[in-house]
Design a protein around this motif. Sequence first.
Motif, PDB file in Angstrom:
ATOM      1  N   GLU A 132      15.104 -16.615  55.216  1.00 29.62           N
ATOM      2  CA  GLU A 132      13.737 -16.749  54.699  1.00 29.62           C
ATOM      3  C   GLU A 132      13.698 -17.628  53.455  1.00 29.62           C
ATOM      4  O   GLU A 132      12.867 -18.525  53.343  1.00 29.62           O
ATOM      5  N   TYR A 174      10.372 -10.961  60.725  1.00 28.57           N
ATOM      6  CA  TYR A 174      10.881 -12.027  61.594  1.00 28.57           C
ATOM      7  C   TYR A 174      10.811 -11.599  63.055  1.00 28.57           C
ATOM      8  O   TYR A 174      10.504 -12.404  63.942  1.00 28.57           O
ATOM      9  N   GLU A 176       8.632  -9.879  64.475  1.00 30.37           N
ATOM     10  CA  GLU A 176       7.264  -9.957  64.972  1.00 30.37           C
ATOM     11  C   GLU A 176       6.921 -11.341  65.500  1.00 30.37           C
ATOM     12  O   GLU A 176       5.933 -11.521  66.210  1.00 30.37           O
ATOM     13  N   GLU A 177       7.764 -12.330  65.190  1.00 27.91           N
ATOM     14  CA  GLU A 177       7.552 -13.678  65.699  1.00 27.91           C
ATOM     15  C   GLU A 177       8.074 -13.829  67.122  1.00 27.91           C
ATOM     16  O   GLU A 177       7.830 -14.847  67.765  1.00 27.91           O
ATOM     17  N   TRP A 178       8.792 -12.821  67.600  1.00 25.78           N
ATOM     18  CA  TRP A 178       9.395 -12.877  68.920  1.00 25.78           C
ATOM     19  C   TRP A 178       8.704 -11.904  69.865  1.00 25.78           C
ATOM     20  O   TRP A 178       8.094 -10.929  69.452  1.00 25.78           O
TER      21      TRP A 178
END
Length: 210
Positions: A132, A174, A176-178
């Motif tokens: 990040e 992170y 939640e992006e997948w």
Amino acid sequence: MSGHDRRSIARRRLLGALGASACVAVAGCLDGDDGADDGAGGNGDDGDGTDDGEHPNAPHLEEPGDEPLEFDRDQNCVVCSMTPTDYPDWHSQLAHESGERAIFCSSGCMTAYLADVPVDSEIVGAWTVDYETGELIDALEAHFVIVTDEDGVDDEVMGLNPRAFAEEDDAVAYLEEWDAEELTEDDIIGFDEIDADVASIYRDGRFPEE
């Protein structure tokens, strides 16, 4: 082995009781002779990166202490011989109590080293880059997201690498992006949970045939 099968291995390991890391020898990550003269295995190599009888990933720096060294052009990844300073978004390192150091071009190569630690000495420090923030962080306290989707590779080194985060909340964010079917919170692990199963996800084919 498919990506789904690898994810299943990782999840079964994370959900079950964790045993001792499997002891497997890890070959160099590069095909061919590029970087062989630099030697992945230590000082005084015999031309193939290792001394006779020496573990291929033996650390070759002796710098006592539990603080990270400054990365420089004279260092080589102990797993693949690549130059870590070429990959500032991924390079990693660790220190043994004995004073021996291991430098890596990436967090993925660090997993290969941890699958079969060649030094009988406690690891007293480890550092990797926060996905990040881009800052070097304490890998012993980091949260690693075990990504397995090769389509998600962007500007990485040696293919896939685990994503490290200093803060667990950043690791969860992170995820939640997948797609929920691809990654879950079971795919966030700590440093001490990195073993041969994890290494096989990132450096598959670099282990000797059984």
